[in-house]
Write a protein that holds these residues in place. Structure first.
Motif, mmCIF file in Angstrom:
data_model
loop_
_atom_site.group_PDB
_atom_site.id
_atom_site.type_symbol
_atom_site.label_atom_id
_atom_site.label_comp_id
_atom_site.label_asym_id
_atom_site.label_seq_id
_atom_site.Cartn_x
_atom_site.Cartn_y
_atom_site.Cartn_z
ATOM 1 N N TRP A 124 0.818 -1.215 0.000
ATOM 2 C CA TRP A 124 0.000 0.000 0.000
ATOM 3 C C TRP A 124 0.847 1.259 0.000
ATOM 4 N N ARG A 125 2.106 1.142 0.537
ATOM 5 C CA ARG A 125 2.967 2.328 0.548
ATOM 6 C C ARG A 125 3.637 2.556 -0.798
ATOM 7 N N ARG A 126 3.705 1.502 -1.623
ATOM 8 C CA ARG A 126 4.435 1.623 -2.876
ATOM 9 C C ARG A 126 3.913 2.754 -3.771
ATOM 10 N N PRO A 127 2.582 2.896 -3.951
ATOM 11 C CA PRO A 127 2.110 4.019 -4.801
ATOM 12 C C PRO A 127 2.494 5.381 -4.246
ATOM 13 N N LEU A 128 2.674 5.479 -2.905
ATOM 14 C CA LEU A 128 3.024 6.772 -2.315
ATOM 15 C C LEU A 128 4.468 7.152 -2.578
ATOM 16 N N ARG A 129 5.276 6.166 -3.047
ATOM 17 C CA ARG A 129 6.687 6.440 -3.296
ATOM 18 C C ARG A 129 6.971 6.771 -4.757
ATOM 19 N N THR A 130 5.957 6.821 -5.575
ATOM 20 C CA THR A 130 6.156 7.164 -6.978
ATOM 21 C C THR A 130 6.488 8.644 -7.107
ATOM 22 N N PRO A 131 7.184 9.043 -8.194
ATOM 23 C CA PRO A 131 7.500 10.474 -8.382
ATOM 24 C C PRO A 131 6.255 11.359 -8.393
ATOM 25 N N ALA A 132 5.178 10.887 -9.014
ATOM 26 C CA ALA A 132 3.954 11.698 -9.073
ATOM 27 C C ALA A 132 3.381 11.923 -7.679
ATOM 28 N N ALA A 133 3.396 10.861 -6.856
ATOM 29 C CA ALA A 133 2.860 11.007 -5.496
ATOM 30 C C ALA A 133 3.730 11.925 -4.650
ATOM 31 N N ARG A 134 5.058 11.805 -4.809
ATOM 32 C CA ARG A 134 5.953 12.677 -4.035
ATOM 33 C C ARG A 134 5.821 14.136 -4.467
ATOM 34 N N THR A 135 5.500 14.345 -5.763
ATOM 35 C CA THR A 135 5.369 15.720 -6.253
ATOM 36 C C THR A 135 4.044 16.338 -5.849
ATOM 37 N N LEU A 136 2.965 15.584 -6.055
ATOM 38 C CA LEU A 136 1.628 16.148 -5.846
ATOM 39 C C LEU A 136 1.139 15.971 -4.412
ATOM 40 N N GLY A 137 1.725 15.016 -3.696
ATOM 41 C CA GLY A 137 1.242 14.719 -2.346
ATOM 42 C C GLY A 137 1.188 15.919 -1.414
ATOM 43 N N PRO A 138 2.249 16.747 -1.337
ATOM 44 C CA PRO A 138 2.193 17.892 -0.411
ATOM 45 C C PRO A 138 1.091 18.891 -0.733
ATOM 46 N N PHE A 139 0.614 18.895 -1.983
ATOM 47 C CA PHE A 139 -0.414 19.864 -2.348
ATOM 48 C C PHE A 139 -1.821 19.380 -1.979
ATOM 49 N N ASP A 145 11.968 24.767 -12.268
ATOM 50 C CA ASP A 145 13.018 24.419 -11.306
ATOM 51 C C ASP A 145 13.225 22.910 -11.230
ATOM 52 N N ALA A 146 12.125 22.164 -11.200
ATOM 53 C CA ALA A 146 12.241 20.713 -11.034
ATOM 54 C C ALA A 146 12.773 20.030 -12.283
ATOM 55 N N LEU A 147 12.405 20.523 -13.470
ATOM 56 C CA LEU A 147 12.766 19.829 -14.705
ATOM 57 C C LEU A 147 14.087 20.301 -15.297
ATOM 58 N N ILE A 148 14.478 21.557 -15.021
ATOM 59 C CA ILE A 148 15.676 22.094 -15.679
ATOM 60 C C ILE A 148 16.728 22.558 -14.665
ATOM 61 N N LEU A 149 16.357 23.505 -13.788
ATOM 62 C CA LEU A 149 17.372 24.162 -12.957
ATOM 63 C C LEU A 149 17.976 23.234 -11.915
ATOM 64 N N ALA A 150 17.128 22.546 -11.159
ATOM 65 C CA ALA A 150 17.662 21.658 -10.111
ATOM 66 C C ALA A 150 18.486 20.517 -10.702
ATOM 67 N N PRO A 151 18.026 19.819 -11.764
ATOM 68 C CA PRO A 151 18.894 18.784 -12.369
ATOM 69 C C PRO A 151 20.198 19.346 -12.916
ATOM 70 N N PHE A 152 20.140 20.557 -13.495
ATOM 71 C CA PHE A 152 21.362 21.184 -14.007
ATOM 72 C C PHE A 152 22.348 21.458 -12.871
ATOM 73 N N GLU A 153 21.853 22.013 -11.777
ATOM 74 C CA GLU A 153 22.729 22.295 -10.643
ATOM 75 C C GLU A 153 23.276 21.003 -10.047
ATOM 76 N N ARG A 154 22.413 19.994 -9.898
ATOM 77 C CA ARG A 154 22.852 18.736 -9.306
ATOM 78 C C ARG A 154 23.896 18.039 -10.191
ATOM 79 N N ALA A 155 23.627 18.030 -11.503
ATOM 80 C CA ALA A 155 24.560 17.383 -12.425
ATOM 81 C C ALA A 155 25.898 18.109 -12.439
ATOM 82 N N THR A 156 25.864 19.429 -12.352
ATOM 83 C CA THR A 156 27.109 20.200 -12.345
ATOM 84 C C THR A 156 27.928 19.907 -11.101
ATOM 85 N N VAL A 157 27.257 19.882 -9.958
ATOM 86 C CA VAL A 157 27.962 19.606 -8.705
ATOM 87 C C VAL A 157 28.542 18.196 -8.717
ATOM 88 N N GLU A 158 27.761 17.251 -9.182
ATOM 89 C CA GLU A 158 28.249 15.868 -9.213
ATOM 90 C C GLU A 158 29.402 15.708 -10.199
#
Length: 275
Positions: free
Chosen positions: A14-29, A250-263
Motif C-alpha cells: 500500500w505504501r508503494r504508490p506513495l513512493r512514486t514520483p507523481a505522489a511525491r510531487t503532488l502529495g504535499p499539495f 526548477d524541477a525539470l531544468i534548474l535543479a537537475p542542471f545544478e545537481r549534475a554540475t555539482v556531481e
C-alpha cells in the motif's frame, strides 16, 4: 529464483504508490487543496474575496477557450526568456572578469555592491520615463535582477577553486587561458549553477512585479487587472499558474542542471539525492 518466496513488509504494497514520483510531487499539495476546498465549502470568507478550486478551474477553462491565458502566458515567458538571455550574457563574463582581474575588481566591486542594494522595483518609475510601458522596460528589470546575484556567485565560485590546482597547472606549463578553461571554469561551475538558479528565481519574481506595475499584458498584468474589476478567480488562477510554472522550471531544468554540475565537477562529496 524459482520456488523462492519473496517476503514483503506489512503494508509495503500500500505504501508503494506513495513512493512514486507523481505522489511525491503532488502529495504535499493535497492537504493544501483540501483545506482550500473546505474553507470555500464552509463559506468562511465572502465570495467576493475568496473562491474555491472549482471556480478557479472553471475560470481557467474559460480563459483558455478565449485564448486569453495562452496569450498572456506567452508574453510572460517571452519577456522572461529575453531577460534571462541578456542577464546571462552580461552576468557571466562580468562575474569572471571581476573575479580574476584585480584591477576590474577594484573598479567594479563597489558598483556591484551599490547597485545590488537597490531593489529592482525601485527602478520602475525611472524605467517608465525612459522606455514607457514596453517590452524593453520589463526585460530591463529582469536583467538587472539577474545580473548582480549571478556575478557574486561567479566570484564566489572562482574564489572556491583550490589554489593548489591552479599552481599545479601553472607549474606544468599551462598558460592563463588553459588554466581558466581547464581549472578555474570547471572548479567554479557548481557555484555558477547555483547562481543561475538563484538569479532566475529573482528574475521570475521581478517579471511578475514589473507586469503588475508597468505591464500591458502577461500573467502579472492579468492578476492586477482582475483585481481592479473584482475577478478574484483570475487572481487565484494567476497565482497558481506562476507557482506551477516555476515549480516545473526548477524541477525539470534548474535543479537537475545544478545537481549534475555539482556531481560532475566533484566540489562536494555528496549531493542530496532527493533535493
Amino acid at each position: 529464483m524459482a520456488g523462492q518466496t519473496i517476503l514483503t513488509k506489512p503494508g509495503g504494497r500500500w505504501r508503494r504508490p506513495l513512493r512514486t514520483p507523481a505522489a511525491r510531487t503532488l502529495g504535499p499539495f493535497v492537504p493544501v487543496v483540501a483545506l482550500w476546498w473546505l474553507l470555500d465549502a464552509l463559506g468562511v470568507f465572502p465570495e467576493a474575496f475568496f473562491v474555491g478550486p472549482a471556480d478557479v478551474v472553471a475560470e481557467a477553462a474559460d480563459l483558455i477557450r478565449k485564448g486569453v491565458l495562452p496569450g498572456y502566458l506567452t508574453d510572460s515567458l517571452t519577456r522572461l526568456g529575453y531577460g534571462v538571455l541578456f542577464g546571462l550574457l552580461i552576468g557571466l563574463p562580468m562575474g569572471f572578469l571581476v573575479a580574476m582581474s584585480a584591477r576590474a575588481r577594484r573598479l567594479f566591486w563597489p558598483l556591484l555592491l551599490f547597485f545590488q542594494a537597490i531593489a529592482d522595483i525601485a527602478w520602475l518609475p525611472i524605467i517608465v520615463v525612459w522606455f514607457g510601458f514596453s517590452l524593453t522596460a520589463v526585460v530591463f528589470v529582469i536583467v538587472y535582477t539577474i545580473v548582480f546575484p549571478l556575478m557574486l556567485s561567479v566570484v564566489a565560485g572562482v574564489e572556491q577553486t583550490p589554489a593548489e590546482l591552479v599552481r599545479a597547472a601553472r607549474s606544468l606549463g599551462a598558460g592563463r587561458v588553459r588554466v581558466f578553461f581547464e581549472v578555474i571554469l570547471p572548479g567554479s561551475l557548481p557555484a555558477v549553477a547555483s547562481g543561475v538558479r538563484t538569479g532566475l528565481g529573482y528574475g521570475w519574481r521581478a517579471l511578475v512585479a514589473a507586469e503588475i506595475i508597468i505591464g500591458t499584458s502577461g500573467i502579472g498584468f492579468m492578476m492586477f487587472d482582475a483585481r481592479r474589476v473584482g475577478e478574484v478567480g483570475e487572481v487565484f488562477l494567476g497565482m497558481i499558474v506562476l507557482g506551477v510554472l516555476w515549480y516545473a522550471l526548477d524541477a525539470l531544468i534548474l535543479a537537475p542542471f545544478e545537481r549534475a554540475t555539482v556531481e560532475r565537477w566533484g566540489m562536494v562529496r555528496q549531493v542530496e539525492a532527493k533535493r
